[in-house]
Structure formats: structure tokens, C-alpha cells
Write an enzyme that holds these catalytic residues in place. Structure first.
Site, PDB file in Angstrom:
ATOM      1  N   SER A 197       0.815  -1.210   0.000  1.00 47.80           N
ATOM      2  CA  SER A 197       0.000   0.000   0.000  1.00 47.80           C
ATOM      3  C   SER A 197       0.851   1.263   0.000  1.00 47.80           C
ATOM      4  CB  SER A 197      -0.953  -0.048   1.196  1.00 47.80           C
ATOM      5  OG  SER A 197      -1.890   0.978   1.157  1.00 47.80           O
TER       6      SER A 197
ATOM      7  N   ASP B 255      10.160   5.324 -10.031  1.00 48.92           N
ATOM      8  CA  ASP B 255       9.730   5.904 -11.311  1.00 48.92           C
ATOM      9  C   ASP B 255      10.510   7.173 -11.647  1.00 48.92           C
ATOM     10  OD1 ASP B 255       7.868   3.890 -11.437  1.00 48.92           O
ATOM     11  OD2 ASP B 255       6.227   5.206 -12.036  1.00 48.92           O
TER      12      ASP B 255
ATOM     13  N   LYS C  56      -0.294  -4.238  -3.891  1.00 49.26           N
ATOM     14  CA  LYS C  56      -1.601  -3.648  -3.569  1.00 49.26           C
ATOM     15  C   LYS C  56      -1.659  -2.258  -4.191  1.00 49.26           C
ATOM     16  CE  LYS C  56      -4.494  -2.146   0.318  1.00 49.26           C
ATOM     17  NZ  LYS C  56      -4.548  -0.723  -0.051  1.00 49.26           N
TER      18      LYS C  56
END
Length: 544
Positions: A293, A304, A318
Site C-alpha cells: 500500500s 519511477d 496492492k
């Protein structure tokens, strides 16, 4: 009165799901509401045995929501502790965390500076009874019903503690409920004199500010040229907290995560509203299969944007967001309402939603980081450098861990120790082997010997010739002499695990984790990457 409340709440919660119906949703809502209310009432009144209304209600709700996904669930009055922890970092209780182990409610952590700690409650103790209620085989969620209350109110506790010889000793304690404050950052350390280390355990509302203060403290004490952020075993928490943790390491006004649900008007891109503490400090993030999460948001965003190198094991996967909906009588519904997307556009959600939709496996989709490195979607967060943890242990040691025998032995052995000092292996390993034998588990370590024992019993039962039985006995005795102790063979891997489990019975968990860091293989790889050119080489890689 309680039963009438439940008769109203159950249909209300169950019927919220039919809003997904395509034809006449409100007509279906009304129709199903009547059916469910009648069904529930009929079972309660006419079933052959009396039905526990609360339990029947809970089973129905849990079964319904479990078919959607693992993250949507109903929170009754007893379950509000977790909301308190996320919002304030505190709750009222007795200072222990518990979970079901071997079908018994077991203490898995005792918080320091609490009455439970002072009273000598230890990890591994079984919780038999609270006041007049036997809770041994109840869930940890049900335990809150008995431990919550006003600070200062008394609570009687009966515990069962494992004995080396088998069976349990009974301990009776009298405590008082108190406010328990949990730290989001239990460990702040420095390695190699210039690399900071911070372990973040939960994304509560105060977590970003606590992390900021910890980093600033590290920077003020000495020259810190790199940082390791440990998110292993962190189950997540508040989305806003994850966004603001990212903001501590990124320039202002950078889109961090986008949330998209069924209603496009509710789509939102999140930006951090905290100022960065450092946008250039080299950063390694540690993750594993229990990082979930909010932990995955932080790890994925920093990956990223090529702001950090990730080390460890693939995360849980998740990639969905839950919203808290208030329900009648102080209850709440935690419902999955949206997916979140990383800056690259990828989602990390592994399982199909809802779970009863069995979609065919699609080929993996790949996106690219800011520097052009390929990253996979729909597979959790994959570290840039994978370093295996427990899965790399020898099979017998993994079996001892997964079946809980190391923990049970540690509880029993610690009860015989006056100080948290690990005895020599020549004493400890034979004790463990005897403990397994007392509980009928030793043969599980030696399958060939076990097979011969079974064959010998079968031969005796079948009245096989005495000469054949004696031959089997001789073979068994010879094998027992020649077969080396697996515990001795794998003591290099086993002893650190045993030491950790023993220390957990005497010291706070954070202190035990701190002591284990110098031998932590994933942390050592992270430090090595920061010490040499490996860190910058990974971030600079491009497959354009």
C-alpha cells in the site's frame, strides 16, 4: 436493542454492493433489502440452535467483502483502534499486539514502557482469558473488544507460557488500561559514519514530520552523504502520509500519484504539501513481500522518478485505495474505491478486482522511469537489486520457522533463562532437538528415519518374521548413527534466527532489530551500493 440494530445494519451494508447493477439499481436495492432482512430474521428466530447474532452478522459481512478483495472490510466498535493509530499514533489498551498462531491467540509484540512490559508479558505467551472471557481461540480483532476501555480501568489477564518439557504454565496478571503511543520510526541509525538509516513502520498522520525530524537530526550530527529508508514489513497506512513522505525527497510541485475510480470527476492527482528535506541525497529504499500500500507508493514513486534505488524482494502488489465510510452505531466500512497510478502511468495491483473475476493472464506491461529504465506493471514493486530473505534458507530451517517451532522453543527456553544471553550452540541446539522430540516433531527433520520407523511399526503390526524386524531395527539404528544432525549442519543459518527469537522475549522489538542490522544481508547490499559506483550506475541505466 442490539439485535434490532444489527437487523438494520446488515442489509444496509450488503446492499451497497448492488449499486453496481446495470438495470434499475434502486429497484434491485429495495428488493434485495427486503429479502436479506427477512432471511436474517428467519435464521435468528427459527434455526434449530440459538444463533449468536453478533457472530452471524460478522461472518456474513466478512464473507461478502472477502469476495471483493482482501482490503475491504467492516470495522465495528471494537475495531476503531486501528483508526486511532493511523490518525493519532496512539490507542487505549494494555500494550501488546497479538495474532493467531497454532490456532491460539498469541502475543507477537510487547510495547516497551507499558504495564504489560513491566508485568513481564513476553512474545510467545498465549492469551487464555481476559477477565471472565476465554479468548484463546478468538481472533486478534475480537481481542480489542476486551482490551479497549477508559484509561485506568482494571483488566485481569490469564496467560499460558510454553514449557520445555511440554505443556504450559499459567500466569495471572492484573493490569490497567492505558494510552499507548506508537512510534512510526523506531530505529534511526548511522552506518559507516556517513550513511543514515531510518526504519519507517507505519504511515500515520505524523509519520512524514517524524521522518523529517529524524533526517534533520542525522544531518545535524555528522556529515551524512547517503540515506537508507527501510520499508520492509510496513503494511501501509494513510495515502496523504505516503505522498508527503515522497515530498521529503522530491522537488516541489511534482505530481506524485494519481487516483482513479469509477467516477471520473473524483479522479485526483496528489502533490506533496511538505517542503523537501533533500532532493539530492543518495537514497536506497528497502522493501520485501510484506511492504504494501503506502509503502509501495513511496517505493514506486521514487523508483519511477529515479530518485532512489530499491533493494530487497518484490512487494505485495496492492495498487488500490480504500475509503472509510461511516456506518450506523459507531461502525465503519473500509471499501476499495479507486486504483492509484505511479508517475510513469503504471499500476502495481497484482490481483483482479473483484477477486471472483478470473481474468486471463495478460502479458506484462512495461513502462519507463524518468531515465528510461524499464519497469513492469501489475506485479507489485520489483526492486532494482533483488536480495532474497527467508526464502533462501535451507528447507528444514524454513519448515521450523513456518510451523512456529523456533518461536515456541524460544518461549519455553527463555522462561528458563535469567538474562537475555544466548548460550553456546553445544547447549542450545541439542535442547531444540529434544524439544522437537518431546512434541513429536523431530522426525519431520529426518524423513528417511521417519519412513523406517513407520515401516518397522507396520512390520510389527503385520506379524512379519522376527528376523526381518531385527534387520529393520539394525538398519534404523545404523541410519541414526550415521545421519548427521540437521540443526548442527545448518547452525550458521539457524543460530542468528534463534538468537533473535530469544532476544524478542527479553528486549523491545526495535532493539532486537537494531542489533540484527549488522548481519542484515539486504541492508549490507544497500550500504555497498552507496559506498561504490553501483548506486549511480543503476540510476543512469537506460534502454532507449
Amino acid at each position: 436493542m442490539r439485535h434490532r440494530r444489527l437487523l438494520w445494519i446488515l442489509p444496509a451494508l450488503l446492499l451497497a454492493t448492488v449499486l453496481l447493477a446495470q438495470e434499475a439499481p434502486y429497484l434491485k436495492l429495495s428488493k434485495v433489502s427486503e429479502i436479506l432482512a427477512a432471511l436474517f430474521r428467519t435464521v435468528i428466530i427459527h434455526y434449530v440452535e440459538p444463533v449468536d447474532v453478533d457472530e452471524f452478522f460478522r461472518i456474513g459481512i466478512d464473507s461478502l467483502l472477502r469476495r471483493l478483495d482482501p482490503y475491504s472490510y467492516f470495522i465495528d466498535e471494537e475495531g476503531s483502534d486501528e483508526l486511532d493509530i493511523l490518525s493519532t499514533g496512539a490507542y487505549v489498551g494494555i500494550g501488546i499486539a497479538a495474532a493467531v498462531r497454532d490456532s491460539m491467540l498469541t502475543v507477537i509484540e510487547v510495547h516497551p514502557n507499558t504495564q504489560a512490559w513491566a508485568a513481564g508479558i513476553r512474545v510467545g505467551d498465549r492469551i487464555y482469558k481476559i477477565d471472565s472471557a476465554v479468548v484463546l481461540h478468538r481472533s486478534s480483532r475480537e481481542l480489542r473488544r476486551y482490551t479497549r476501555g477508559e484509561p485506568g480501568t482494571p483488566i485481569a489477564l490469564w496467560l499460558l507460557r510454553q514449557r520445555l518439557s511440554g505443556g504450559y504454565d499459567t500466569l495471572r496478571l492484573q493490569l490497567q488500561r492505558e494510552e499507548i503511543r506508537l512510534r512510526a520510526l523506531p530505529i534511526v541509525e548511522r552506518f559507516h559514519d556517513s550513511i543514515g538509516y531510518v526504519r519507517l513502520e507505519r504511515f500515520s498522520r505524523r509519520a512524514p514530520e517524524e521522518l523529517r525530524q529524524a533526517i534533520q537530526q542525522l544531518l545535524s550530527q555528522a556529515r551524512v552523504r547517503a540515506l537508507v529508508l527501510d520499508l520492509r514489513d510496513n503494511p501501509g497506512g494513510l495515502l496523504d502520509a505516503a505522498v508527503n513522505v515522497c515530498g521529503l525527497f522530491l522537488p516541489p510541485d511534482i505530481p506524485i500519484v494519481t487516483v482513479r475510480g469509477r467516477d471520473p470527476q473524483q479522479d485526483r492527482t496528489y502533490y506533496a504539501y511538505t517542503s523537501p528535506v533533500s532532493t539530492e541525497l543518495p537514497l536506497v529504499v528497502l522493501i520485501n513481500g510484506r511492504s504494501a500500500s503506502a509503502s509501495e507508493i513511496v517505493a514506486g514513486v521514487l523508483q519511477d522518478l529515479d530518485r532512489a534505488v530499491l533493494v530487497g524482494e518484490p512487494s505485495l502488489g496492492k495498487g488500490v485505495v480504500q475509503t472509510m465510510f461511516p456506518m450506523p452505531y459507531g461502525t465503519s466500512l473500509r471499501l476499495t474505491t479507486a486504483r492509484y497510478y505511479m508517475p510513469s502511468g503504471r499500476t502495481i495491483q497484482k490481483q483482479p478486482l473483484p477477486e471472483f473475476v478470473h481474468s486471463t493472464a495478460a502479458p506484462p506491461q512495461y513502462y519507463r522511469t524518468r531515465n528510461g529504465r524499464p519497469i513492469a506493471a501489475n506485479s507489485g514493486i520489483l526492486p532494482d537489486t533483488i536480495v532474497s530473505g527467508a526464502d533462501s534458507l535451507p528447507l528444514p530451517i524454513r519448515w521450523l520457522q513456518s510451523e512456529g517451532w523456533i518461536g515456541r522453543f524460544a518461549t519455553a527456553y527463555a522462561a528458563s533463562l535469567a538474562t537475555p544471553k544466548l548460550p553456546p550452540p553445544t547447549e542450545l541446539l541439542p535442547q531444540l532437538e529434544r524439544f522437537l522430540e518431546v512434541h513429536g516433531q523431530r522426525d519431520r527433520l529426518y524423513p528417511l528415519t521417519h519412513t523406517l520407523r513407520v515401516a518397522l511399526r507396520q512390520a510389527e503390526d503385520a506379524s512379519v518374521a522376527a528376523t526381518s524386524v531385527r534387520q529393520l531395527e539394525r538398519l534404523l539404528h545404523q541410519l541414526q548413527r550415521e545421519e548427521p544432525s540437521l540443526l548442527q549442519r545448518y547452525q550458521t543459518e539457524l543460530l542468528p534466527i534463534l538468537e533473535r527469537e530469544l532476544l524478542l522475549r527479553f528486549l523491545p522489538r526495535a532493539e532486537v532489530l537494531r542489533r540484527s542490522l549488522p548481519r542484515d544481508p539486504q541492508l549490507q547490499v544497500a550500504l555497498e551500493l552507496l559506498e561504490n559506483y553501483g548506486y549511480h550506475k543503476i540510476l543512469a541505466a537506460s534502454s532507449k
